[in-house]
Design a protein around this motif. Structure first.
Motif, PDB file in Angstrom:
ATOM      1  N   ASP A 218       0.820  -1.213   0.000  1.00 16.77           N
ATOM      2  CA  ASP A 218       0.000   0.000   0.000  1.00 16.77           C
ATOM      3  C   ASP A 218       0.855   1.265   0.000  1.00 16.77           C
ATOM      4  OD1 ASP A 218      -2.325  -1.327  -0.102  1.00 16.77           O
ATOM      5  OD2 ASP A 218      -2.896  -1.040   2.000  1.00 16.77           O
ATOM      6  N   TYR A 219       1.987   1.234   0.736  1.00 22.26           N
ATOM      7  CA  TYR A 219       2.740   2.496   0.811  1.00 22.26           C
ATOM      8  C   TYR A 219       3.385   2.840  -0.517  1.00 22.26           C
ATOM      9  CZ  TYR A 219       6.589  -0.664   2.105  1.00 22.26           C
ATOM     10  OH  TYR A 219       7.506  -1.681   2.131  1.00 22.26           O
ATOM     11  N   LYS A 221       1.833   2.085  -3.426  1.00 26.60           N
ATOM     12  CA  LYS A 221       0.687   2.612  -4.175  1.00 26.60           C
ATOM     13  C   LYS A 221       0.397   4.045  -3.748  1.00 26.60           C
ATOM     14  CE  LYS A 221      -1.549  -1.821  -4.665  1.00 26.60           C
ATOM     15  NZ  LYS A 221      -2.364  -2.698  -3.825  1.00 26.60           N
ATOM     16  N   PHE A 222       0.514   4.288  -2.437  1.00 26.21           N
ATOM     17  CA  PHE A 222       0.242   5.635  -1.947  1.00 26.21           C
ATOM     18  C   PHE A 222       1.310   6.611  -2.443  1.00 26.21           C
ATOM     19  CE2 PHE A 222      -0.018   8.771   1.710  1.00 26.21           C
ATOM     20  CZ  PHE A 222      -1.207   9.324   1.276  1.00 26.21           C
ATOM     21  N   ARG A 224       2.801   6.404  -5.245  1.00 26.41           N
ATOM     22  CA  ARG A 224       2.404   6.701  -6.631  1.00 26.41           C
ATOM     23  C   ARG A 224       1.236   7.684  -6.647  1.00 26.41           C
ATOM     24  NH1 ARG A 224       5.333   3.492  -9.679  1.00 26.41           N
ATOM     25  NH2 ARG A 224       5.619   1.320  -9.092  1.00 26.41           N
ATOM     26  N   ALA A 225       0.276   7.476  -5.722  1.00 31.46           N
ATOM     27  CA  ALA A 225      -0.880   8.363  -5.672  1.00 31.46           C
ATOM     28  C   ALA A 225      -0.475   9.776  -5.273  1.00 31.46           C
ATOM     29  CB  ALA A 225      -1.924   7.813  -4.690  1.00 31.46           C
ATOM     30  N   ARG A 226       0.670   9.901  -4.596  1.00 28.78           N
ATOM     31  CA  ARG A 226       1.158  11.242  -4.260  1.00 28.78           C
ATOM     32  C   ARG A 226       1.925  11.859  -5.420  1.00 28.78           C
ATOM     33  NH1 ARG A 226       4.914  11.093   0.317  1.00 28.78           N
ATOM     34  NH2 ARG A 226       4.962   8.827   0.328  1.00 28.78           N
ATOM     35  N   GLY A 227       2.096  11.107  -6.499  1.00 28.72           N
ATOM     36  CA  GLY A 227       2.743  11.665  -7.685  1.00 28.72           C
ATOM     37  C   GLY A 227       4.254  11.740  -7.595  1.00 28.72           C
ATOM     38  N   LEU A 228       4.853  10.947  -6.705  1.00 30.72           N
ATOM     39  CA  LEU A 228       6.310  10.967  -6.632  1.00 30.72           C
ATOM     40  C   LEU A 228       6.880  10.380  -7.930  1.00 30.72           C
ATOM     41  CD1 LEU A 228       6.990   9.748  -2.987  1.00 30.72           C
ATOM     42  CD2 LEU A 228       6.579  12.048  -3.831  1.00 30.72           C
ATOM     43  N   PRO A 229       8.048  10.875  -8.352  1.00 28.76           N
ATOM     44  CA  PRO A 229       8.649  10.326  -9.565  1.00 28.76           C
ATOM     45  C   PRO A 229       9.054   8.862  -9.357  1.00 28.76           C
ATOM     46  CG  PRO A 229       9.852  12.277  -8.784  1.00 28.76           C
ATOM     47  CD  PRO A 229       8.849  11.938  -7.752  1.00 28.76           C
ATOM     48  N   ASN A 230       9.050   8.098 -10.433  1.00 31.29           N
ATOM     49  CA  ASN A 230       9.408   6.682 -10.348  1.00 31.29           C
ATOM     50  C   ASN A 230      10.771   6.465  -9.718  1.00 31.29           C
ATOM     51  OD1 ASN A 230       7.183   5.392 -11.225  1.00 31.29           O
ATOM     52  ND2 ASN A 230       7.764   5.407 -13.391  1.00 31.29           N
TER      53      ASN A 230
ATOM     54  N   ARG B  84       1.363  11.492 -13.688  1.00 30.14           N
ATOM     55  CA  ARG B  84       2.058  11.550 -12.399  1.00 30.14           C
ATOM     56  C   ARG B  84       2.047  12.968 -11.829  1.00 30.14           C
ATOM     57  NH1 ARG B  84       6.378  13.508 -10.379  1.00 30.14           N
ATOM     58  NH2 ARG B  84       7.559  14.032 -12.236  1.00 30.14           N
ATOM     59  N   ARG B  87      -1.282  13.592 -10.253  1.00 27.84           N
ATOM     60  CA  ARG B  87      -1.518  12.890  -8.981  1.00 27.84           C
ATOM     61  C   ARG B  87      -0.802  13.624  -7.860  1.00 27.84           C
ATOM     62  NH1 ARG B  87      -1.183   8.004 -12.020  1.00 27.84           N
ATOM     63  NH2 ARG B  87       1.064   7.914 -11.785  1.00 27.84           N
ATOM     64  N   PHE B  95      -6.206   6.440   1.322  1.00 34.08           N
ATOM     65  CA  PHE B  95      -6.528   5.017   1.289  1.00 34.08           C
ATOM     66  C   PHE B  95      -7.157   4.579   2.589  1.00 34.08           C
ATOM     67  CE2 PHE B  95      -3.014   3.899  -2.017  1.00 34.08           C
ATOM     68  CZ  PHE B  95      -3.678   4.669  -2.945  1.00 34.08           C
ATOM     69  N   THR B 100      -0.878   0.741   6.770  1.00 33.18           N
ATOM     70  CA  THR B 100      -0.049   0.250   5.665  1.00 33.18           C
ATOM     71  C   THR B 100       0.232   1.300   4.599  1.00 33.18           C
ATOM     72  OG1 THR B 100      -2.007  -0.573   4.527  1.00 33.18           O
ATOM     73  CG2 THR B 100      -0.837  -2.134   5.921  1.00 33.18           C
ATOM     74  N   THR B 101      -0.396   2.487   4.690  1.00 32.56           N
ATOM     75  CA  THR B 101      -0.192   3.461   3.611  1.00 32.56           C
ATOM     76  C   THR B 101       1.059   4.312   3.772  1.00 32.56           C
ATOM     77  OG1 THR B 101      -2.145   4.405   4.624  1.00 32.56           O
ATOM     78  CG2 THR B 101      -2.206   4.150   2.288  1.00 32.56           C
TER      79      THR B 101
END
Ligand SMILES: Nc1ncnc2c1ncn2[C@@H]1O[C@H](COP(=O)(O)OP(=O)(O)O)[C@@H](O)[C@H]1O
Ligand code: SF4
Ligand SMILES: [Mg+2]
Lengths: 325, 319
Positions: A218-219, A221-222, A224-230, B84, B87, B95, B100-101
Motif C-alpha cells: 500500500d505504501y 501505491k500511496f 504513486r498516488a502522491r505523484g512521486l517520480p518513479n 504523475r 496525482r 486510502f 499500511t499506507t
C-alpha cells in the motif's frame, strides 16, 4: 546502542565455546598427535615425556582450559606438517583469502543488487528473462566447474588472464596485498568471479522477489498516488524496504564466501587459508584444522553482529519502542 | 463548470476465461468544492472508480471506454509522466488502512516534504516548515517535535491524520478518499471524518468520499452516488437520496437510515448477494433481488433516467 552490542557479544559466546569444544575434541581424539610427532621409533620414556609436555596426562577440563586460554591468544601450537606456529601460517595466508572474499563479495553485491532491482521492476523484459536464465546457470553449476570453464576460456584459449596464483603482491607490514599491482589485480578476476557467482545470483533472486513484494504494498501505491517520480519510488521507497530482509541473507552469504573459498582456492591454487586447510586435511594436520574451524566461526559471529547493527541502522522500528534495543 | 467529469467509463479485466467488465457506463461529475458520497456493497466498483480517476488501475485492468476530464481536459489517456504530475498536485488520494499506507522507513516529515518538493516550487527548508504547519492543521499534537518520528510511533487515528496531510499538502483540487475511516477504531471515525470535511470546506477542495457509513454520507456529502455491480444505479442530492430514494436497491440501503442525527454504521442487509462480475444477469443487474422486478427488467437494461429529484437506473421510472 552499546548495550545492544554487548548483549549480542554475550550471545556469541556460547557459539564460540561450542566450536572451541569441537576443535579441541578434534585435537584430543582424532588421530594421535604423539604418534605423529614421534614418528616410528620411540621408547616408552620418550613417549611419556612428550605426553607430559603436551599436557595429555591432565584431566579433560584442564586440557580444554589450557586449549581455550591459548586459543584466545591466537596460540594453536605447531603445525604437524610444517613444524611452524599455526598462527604464523594462518596470518601469512589470511590476506590472500580475505582479499579474494572481499572482491567476490563486492562483485556479488555490486552486480547482484542492481540486477535484482532491474528484474523486479521490469519483470517481462527480455533482459530480465536473460538475467534469470543466467542466474539459473550460476546456481546450478558447481563452483569448481565454473572455475575450470573460466580458466579454459580466459587463460587457455584467450590467454588474457592467469590461471593460478596471486600474481605479484606488495608487502604492507605483515599484510600482503595483490590490489596494488597490475598482475595482482588480473589474478583476482577469475577466482573472484568463480567465488562470487553463486552469491551474486542468489542476491539477485532475493532482491528481485523482495522488490516485487514491496512494489505491491500500500505504501508504494500511496507514493504513486502522491505523484512521486518513479526514480524516488523505485530507488528510494522500494529499494530501502527491499534491503531490510536482504541484509540478513546477504550478510550470511558473505560469511559463506570466506568459509567456502576452499574450492575456489584449490582450483586456482590461490595461496589462502582454504588451500592451507585442504592441504592440512590431507596430512591430518589437526592444529591447523582446529584453528581454521575457530577462525571461520569467529568470522560468522562477527558478520552476524555487523548484520544486526545494519538492521538496526536501516529499520527505525527496531530502534524505538524496545527500550533502546 | 464541473471540476471532474466522468463519462460512460468502462473498466475491463482481461482474464483467461474472457473479459470481465468491472465498471460499465459510469457517469457522474463533481463540482469544485463539492463532496460526492459513493456507497454500495463491497465489490460494487467504488474503489475501481477511484483508481481509474487517479490513473492507477492495477494491470491488467484498463479503461476500455468513456472518458475522464479534469477541468475539461482529458486525463484518462495521458502518458504516465503527465498523469504523475497530476496525482498529488491536482488529485489527492486517501486510502483505507493508515497502518499500511505510510512508508515505515521514512519519517513522516520526510514523506510530507518530498510530496511538496515534488509538486511545488519550494525548497527543503520551506517544505519542512509547511510540513509542520500541515501536521498542526490535521491535529497532531506537538507537531514540531514529532515531525521526525516514524509512522509506527503514531496510533492508527493519528496516522490517518498524517495521511490526510499528505493527500492535501500539495493543495489538490480534488480528493479521492476510499473508505478513509473503515479501518479505524469506531470511537475516532467521527473525528477523522469531521477533520476531512472541515479541511475540504476550508480549502475549497472537492471530494469523492467512498464509505460504508450511511451516517457519514448523510452528514458529509452534498450528493450521493449509489453503485451496484459496476454501475451507478442512483445519483442525486444527499437529502433526496437518503429520504426519497427512487431505485429499489437504494431504497433498501437507505431503508434503515434514521433521522440524520442518529448514526448507522453498516449498510442494511438486503436479501441475496450481488452477482459476481462473471455472472451479471441480463437486463437490470438487480432484478433477481428486486421485490418490484417485472418482465422488462429481465431483458432490457435501464440507464440512468430522471426520477423525482434524482436520477435512477430503474424501469419503474420510465417515462
Ligand atoms: N485484479 C482484478 N481482477 C479481476 N477483477 C477484479 C480485480 N480487482 C477487483 N476486481 C473486481 O472488481 C469489482 C470491483 O471491485 P472494487 O472496486 O474493489 O469494489 P468496492 O466497491 O468494494 O471498492 C469487484 O467485483 C472485484 O471482484
Ligand atoms: S429495473 Fe426492475 S429490477 Fe431493476 S431495480 Fe428497477 S424494478 Fe427492480
Ligand atoms: Mg473498495
Amino acid at each position: 546502542m552499546l548495550a545492544f552490542i554487548i548483549s549480542r557479544l554475550l550471545q556469541a559466546l556460547p557459539v564460540m565455546f561450542t566450536v572451541s569444544l569441537i576443535s579441541f575434541a578434534m585435537f584430543a581424539y582424532v588421530g594421535d598427535p604423539v604418534a605423529i610427532m614421534l614418528g616410528q621409533d620411540y621408547t616408552v620414556a620418550q613417549r611419556d615425556a612428550l605426553v607430559r609436555e603436551l599436557g595429555l596426562d591432565q584431566p579433560f577440563f584442564v586440557q580444554f582450559g589450557t586449549f581455550l586460554g591459548n586459543a584466545v591468544q591466537g596460540e594453536f601450537g605447531l603445525s604437524y606438517r610444517l613444524s611452524r606456529p599455526v598462527s604464523d601460517l594462518i596470518l601469512e595466508r589470511a590476506p590472500a583469502t580475505l582479499e579474494l572474499a572481499f572482491t567476490a563479495a563486492i562483485l556479488a553485491l555490486a552486480v547482484g543488487v542492481p540486477m535484482g532491482v532491474y528484474t523486479g521492476l521490469y519483470r517481462n523484459s527480455w533482459l530480465s528473462r536473460f538475467f534469470l536464465t543466467f542466474s539459473l546457470i550460476g546456481v546450478s553449476l558447481p563452483t569448481f566447474l565454473i572455475g575450470i570453464l573460466l580458466i579454459l576460456t580466459f587463460s587457455v584459449w584467450l590467454g588474457w588472464l592467469p590461471s593460478f596464483g596471486r600474481g605479484d603482491v606488495v608487502q604492507l607490514g605483515w599484510w600482503s596485498t595483490g590490489f596494488l599491482t597490475w598482475s595482482g589485480l588480473k589474478a583476482l578476476i577469475l577466482p573472484s568471479i568463480t567465488l562470487g557467482l553463486f552469491q551474486l545470483t542468489l542476491i539477485m533472486r532475493l532482491v528481485r522477489s523482495e522488490m516485487m513484494e514491496v512494489l505491491r504494498t500500500d505504501y508504494i501505491k500511496f507514493a504513486r498516488a502522491r505523484g512521486l517520480p518513479n526514480r524516488a519510488i523505485h530507488f528510494g521507497h522500494a529499494l530501502k524496504n527491499t534491503l531490510v530482509p536482504v541484509i540478513t541473507i546477504a550478510g550470511l552469504q558473505l560469511g559463506g564466501i570466506i568459509a567456502f573459498a576452499i574450492v575456489t582456492e584449490t582450483v586456482f591454487q590461490w595461496p589462502g587459508m582454504g588451500l592451507l586447510f585442504i592441504q592440512s586435511v590431507g596430512a591430518a594436520d589437526i592444529p591447523i584444522m582446529a584453528a581454521y574451524l575457530m577462525l571461520i566461526a569467529l568470522v560468522f559471529v562477527t558478520i552476524n553482529l555487523v548484520v544486526d547493527l545494519l538492521y538496526y541502522a536501516v529499520d527505525p522500528r527496531l530502534r524505538i519502542g524496545r527500550g533502546g534495543h | 463548470m464541473s471540476l471532474l467529469d466522468v463519462k460512460n467509463l468502462r473498466v475491463e479485466f482481461p482474464t483467461r476465461r474472457g473479459t470481465l467488465v468491472a465498471l460499465d457506463d459510469v457517469s457522474f461529475s463533481i463540482a469544485p468544492g463539492e463532496i460526492l458520497g459513493v456507497v454500495g456493497e463491497s465489490g460494487a466498483g467504488k474503489s475501481m472508480t477511484g483508481a481509474a480517476i487517479i490513473g492507477l488501475l492495477e494491470p491488467p485492468g484498463r479503461i476500455a471506454g468513456g472518458e475522464i476530464r479534469l477541468d475539461g481536459k482529458r486525463i484518462d489517456n495521458l502518458p504516465y509522466e503527465e498523469m504523475r504530475r497530476i496525482r498529488g498536485r491536482q488529485i489527492g488520494a486517501i486510502f483505507q488502512d493508515p497502518l499500511t499506507t505510510l512508508n515505515p522507513l521514512y519519517t513522516i516529515g520526510r514523506q510530507l516534504a518530498e510530496t511538496m518538493t515534488t509538486h511545488l516550487p519550494i525548497g527543503p527548508g520551506e517544505a519542512r516548515e509547511r510540513a509542520i504547519g500541515w501536521l498542526e492543521l490535521v491535529g497532531i499534537p506537538a507537531a514540531r517535535e514529532r515531525i521526525d518520528s516514524y509512522p509506527h510511533e503514531f496510533s492508527g487515528g493519528m496516522r490517518q491524520r498524517v495521511v490526510i496531510a499528505l493527500a492535501l499538502c500539495a493543495e489538490p483540487r480534488l480528493i479521492v478518499a476510499d473508505e478513509p475511516t473503515t479501518a479505524l477504531d469506531v470511537s475516532i471515525q467521527a473525528q477523522v471524518i469531521a477533520l476531512l470535511k472541515s479541511l475540504a470546506r476550508e480549502k475549497g477542495t472537492a471530494m469523492m468520499l467512498v464509505t460504508h457509513d450511511m451516517g457519514v454520507i448523510a452528514e458529509t456529502a452534498d450528493r450521493v452516488a449509489v453503485m451496484y455491480a459496476g454501475r451507478i444505479v442512483e445519483i442525486g442530492p444527499v437529502r433526496e437520496v437518503v429520504k426519497h430514494a427512487n431505485h429499489p436497491y437504494a431504497q433498501g440501503l437507505m431503508g434503515s437510515i434514521p433521522p440524520l442525527d442518529r448514526r448507522v454504521d453498516r449498510l442494511q442487509q438486503i436479501d441475496g448477494a450481488m452477482p459476481r462480475l462473471s455472472a451479471i444477469p441480463p437486463g437490470c443487474a438487480y432484478n433477481p433481488r428486486c421485490p418490484q422486478a417485472f418482465d422488462r427488467c429481465r431483458v432490457q437494461r435501464p440507464e440512468l433516467m430522471p426520477a423525482g429529484a434524482t436520477d435512477a437506473a430503474c424501469w419503474l421510472h420510465a417515462p
